[in-house]
Write a protein that holds these residues in place. Structure first.
Motif, PDB file in Angstrom:
ATOM      1  N   HIS A 173       0.840  -1.316  -0.103  1.00 30.19           N
ATOM      2  CA  HIS A 173      -0.161  -0.218  -0.019  1.00 30.19           C
ATOM      3  C   HIS A 173       0.862   1.487  -0.070  1.00 30.19           C
ATOM      4  CE1 HIS A 173      -3.868  -2.090   0.577  1.00 30.19           C
ATOM      5  NE2 HIS A 173      -3.174  -2.849   1.337  1.00 30.19           N
ATOM      6  N   VAL A 174       2.287   1.163   0.102  1.00 31.83           N
ATOM      7  CA  VAL A 174       2.951   2.327   0.225  1.00 31.83           C
ATOM      8  C   VAL A 174       4.306   2.025  -0.752  1.00 31.83           C
ATOM      9  CG1 VAL A 174       4.618   3.770   1.546  1.00 31.83           C
ATOM     10  CG2 VAL A 174       2.470   3.179   2.293  1.00 31.83           C
ATOM     11  N   ASN A 175       4.365   2.894  -1.600  1.00 32.77           N
ATOM     12  CA  ASN A 175       5.509   2.413  -2.622  1.00 32.77           C
ATOM     13  C   ASN A 175       6.858   2.165  -1.892  1.00 32.77           C
ATOM     14  OD1 ASN A 175       4.829   2.671  -5.390  1.00 32.77           O
ATOM     15  ND2 ASN A 175       4.141   4.733  -4.717  1.00 32.77           N
ATOM     16  N   GLN A 176       7.460   1.302  -2.396  1.00 31.13           N
ATOM     17  CA  GLN A 176       9.198   1.104  -2.152  1.00 31.13           C
ATOM     18  C   GLN A 176       9.887   2.062  -2.880  1.00 31.13           C
ATOM     19  OE1 GLN A 176      10.301  -2.881  -1.953  1.00 31.13           O
ATOM     20  NE2 GLN A 176       8.239  -3.777  -1.998  1.00 31.13           N
ATOM     21  N   PHE A 177      10.698   2.624  -2.046  1.00 30.82           N
ATOM     22  CA  PHE A 177      11.885   3.393  -2.954  1.00 30.82           C
ATOM     23  C   PHE A 177      13.053   3.183  -3.123  1.00 30.82           C
ATOM     24  CE2 PHE A 177       8.258   5.871  -0.589  1.00 30.82           C
ATOM     25  CZ  PHE A 177       7.690   6.459  -1.747  1.00 30.82           C
ATOM     26  N   HIS A 178      13.874   3.812  -3.741  1.00 30.13           N
ATOM     27  CA  HIS A 178      15.376   3.269  -3.899  1.00 30.13           C
ATOM     28  C   HIS A 178      16.170   3.480  -2.655  1.00 30.13           C
ATOM     29  CE1 HIS A 178      14.654   3.503  -8.325  1.00 30.13           C
ATOM     30  NE2 HIS A 178      14.503   4.684  -8.165  1.00 30.13           N
ATOM     31  N   GLN A 179      16.983   2.472  -2.561  1.00 30.76           N
ATOM     32  CA  GLN A 179      18.033   2.537  -1.606  1.00 30.76           C
ATOM     33  C   GLN A 179      19.235   3.543  -2.033  1.00 30.76           C
ATOM     34  OE1 GLN A 179      17.907   0.851   1.405  1.00 30.76           O
ATOM     35  NE2 GLN A 179      16.282  -0.767   0.580  1.00 30.76           N
ATOM     36  N   ILE A 180      19.767   3.827  -0.776  1.00 24.88           N
ATOM     37  CA  ILE A 180      20.960   5.200  -1.193  1.00 24.88           C
ATOM     38  C   ILE A 180      22.051   4.458  -1.913  1.00 24.88           C
ATOM     39  CG2 ILE A 180      21.869   4.738   1.085  1.00 24.88           C
ATOM     40  CD1 ILE A 180      21.796   8.016  -0.907  1.00 24.88           C
ATOM     41  N   ASP A 181      22.435   3.177  -1.388  1.00 23.79           N
ATOM     42  CA  ASP A 181      23.441   2.462  -2.100  1.00 23.79           C
ATOM     43  C   ASP A 181      23.324   2.357  -3.627  1.00 23.79           C
ATOM     44  OD1 ASP A 181      24.894   2.312   0.173  1.00 23.79           O
ATOM     45  OD2 ASP A 181      24.182   0.097   0.642  1.00 23.79           O
ATOM     46  N   SER A 182      21.938   2.084  -3.897  1.00 16.21           N
ATOM     47  CA  SER A 182      21.730   1.914  -5.431  1.00 16.21           C
ATOM     48  C   SER A 182      21.952   3.249  -6.150  1.00 16.21           C
ATOM     49  CB  SER A 182      20.056   1.364  -5.759  1.00 16.21           C
ATOM     50  OG  SER A 182      19.944   0.490  -5.038  1.00 16.21           O
ATOM     51  N   LEU A 183      21.614   4.476  -5.464  1.00 18.66           N
ATOM     52  CA  LEU A 183      21.797   5.831  -6.110  1.00 18.66           C
ATOM     53  C   LEU A 183      23.408   6.119  -6.236  1.00 18.66           C
ATOM     54  CD1 LEU A 183      19.168   7.896  -4.075  1.00 18.66           C
ATOM     55  CD2 LEU A 183      19.265   7.359  -6.591  1.00 18.66           C
ATOM     56  N   LYS A 184      24.211   5.622  -5.047  1.00 16.36           N
ATOM     57  CA  LYS A 184      25.628   5.591  -5.008  1.00 16.36           C
ATOM     58  C   LYS A 184      26.343   4.713  -6.324  1.00 16.36           C
ATOM     59  CE  LYS A 184      26.342   6.678  -0.325  1.00 16.36           C
ATOM     60  NZ  LYS A 184      26.901   6.123   0.827  1.00 16.36           N
ATOM     61  N   VAL A 224       0.292   2.370  -6.548  1.00 17.13           N
ATOM     62  CA  VAL A 224       1.350   1.442  -5.983  1.00 17.13           C
ATOM     63  C   VAL A 224       0.995   0.367  -6.940  1.00 17.13           C
ATOM     64  CG1 VAL A 224       1.823   0.373  -3.700  1.00 17.13           C
ATOM     65  CG2 VAL A 224       1.109   2.676  -3.716  1.00 17.13           C
ATOM     66  N   SER A 225       2.202  -0.395  -7.248  1.00 16.84           N
ATOM     67  CA  SER A 225       2.143  -1.531  -8.203  1.00 16.84           C
ATOM     68  C   SER A 225       1.621  -2.838  -7.088  1.00 16.84           C
ATOM     69  CB  SER A 225       3.645  -1.886  -8.626  1.00 16.84           C
ATOM     70  OG  SER A 225       3.522  -2.921  -9.317  1.00 16.84           O
ATOM     71  N   GLY A 226       0.483  -3.413  -7.727  1.00 17.19           N
ATOM     72  CA  GLY A 226       0.161  -4.619  -6.918  1.00 17.19           C
ATOM     73  C   GLY A 226      -0.894  -4.391  -5.850  1.00 17.19           C
ATOM     74  N   ARG A 227      -1.321  -3.048  -5.689  1.00 14.07           N
ATOM     75  CA  ARG A 227      -2.390  -2.812  -4.662  1.00 14.07           C
ATOM     76  C   ARG A 227      -3.723  -3.188  -5.247  1.00 14.07           C
ATOM     77  NH1 ARG A 227      -2.795   3.077  -2.227  1.00 14.07           N
ATOM     78  NH2 ARG A 227      -3.568   3.712  -4.496  1.00 14.07           N
TER      79      ARG A 227
END
Length: 267
Positions: A173-184, A224-227
């Protein structure tokens, strides 16, 4: 947000995101206090005089920051996934040096070396393939050009996620967001010669979870994907609001916590 997404799922999600934002185009500005707060933090990183610079406002929305960039002297290209958002942007920026382009940030229609600056506030969280995205953004920058962006990180809206978990664990019900390590990692592979990332935690306070969800609906951040859409009935929302009460602070307010990354990449 998971990086491994099949093409059909990604395309379906992008269509749904565009539709949600288009529906919210007329209400966005009255619910966008947080978005403006973050955008101004990003704008503060730029020179006041942008005269002569070609700037891409990636995910321009209703054009609040498009207008401010143009008023600083920039020649701005307003780019968004939503026709309705671009229409509001065009109305706001009438008589300013702004051009308009509809499209997906993950499939840019611009040639290499097109822009001196890319400004993107709270749009990249809707993108899936960070490595390819960052590389393509750097490619459309001119030499010495800069990308400045803000995006939400995993852990944002943790209180709302927790409340929904008490009501329904079957669906997201709430989107998952990017991890900081993925942005780095994406930044390091993008071809940029310099990269700076800054993490911020911003907390807004609400009188109820329903007030928070009205803000999210008002800006169009509802896909939200899958909601399961059947679980947004008034009775269910009241149950979420009741579950949210465990997060009430000493002032009787309900916090909504956002984890934000501010990024600067220089080509």
């Amino acid at each position: 947000m998971a990086l491994a997404v099949d093409t059909e799922c990604k395309d379906t999600d992008k269509i749904a995101v565009a539709q949600a934002f288009s529906k919210a185009a007329k209400t966005y500005d009255q619910h966008a206090a947080f978005q403006r707060q973050v955008g101004h933090l990003l704008l503060d990183k730029l020179p006041h005089d942008l005269s002569g610079l070609k700037v891409l406002d990636l995910g321009c929305g209703t054009g609040y920051f498009t207008q401010l960039l143009a008023l600083r002297g920039a020649q701005v290209t307003a780019f968004d996934l939503s026709d309705a958002m671009l229409a509001v942007c065009q109305s706001r920026c009438a008589n300013l040096p702004v051009t308009y382009s509809k499209g997906d940030a993950e499939n840019l229609p611009f040639e290499a070396h097109s822009f001196d600056l890319i400004f993107s506030s709270l749009a990249l969280q809707w993108c899936h393939q960070l490595d390819a995205l960052m590389t393509s953004l750097v490619q459309v920058l001119k030499s010495q050009g800069k990308l400045v962006y803000s995006t939400l990180l995993q852990g944002s809206l943790i209180e709302l996620h927790s409340a929904w978990q008490q009501v329904d664990r079957q669906y997201q019900h709430v989107n998952q967001f990017h991890q900081i390590d993925s942005l780095k990692s994406a930044a390091s592979q993008s071809g940029a010669r310099q990269c700076q990332l800054e993490n911020l935690q911003i907390t807004l306070n609400y009188s109820s979870a329903i007030e928070l969800m009205k803000d999210l609906k008002g800006i169009g951040a509802t896909h939200v994907s899958g909601r399961s859409q059947g679980l947004t009935k008034p009775k269910t929302l009241l149950q979420v609001d009741q579950a949210y009460q465990v997060h009430k602070n000493s002032k009787g307010e309900l916090p909504a916590t956002y984890q934000v990354c501010l990024g600067e990449l220089t080509k």
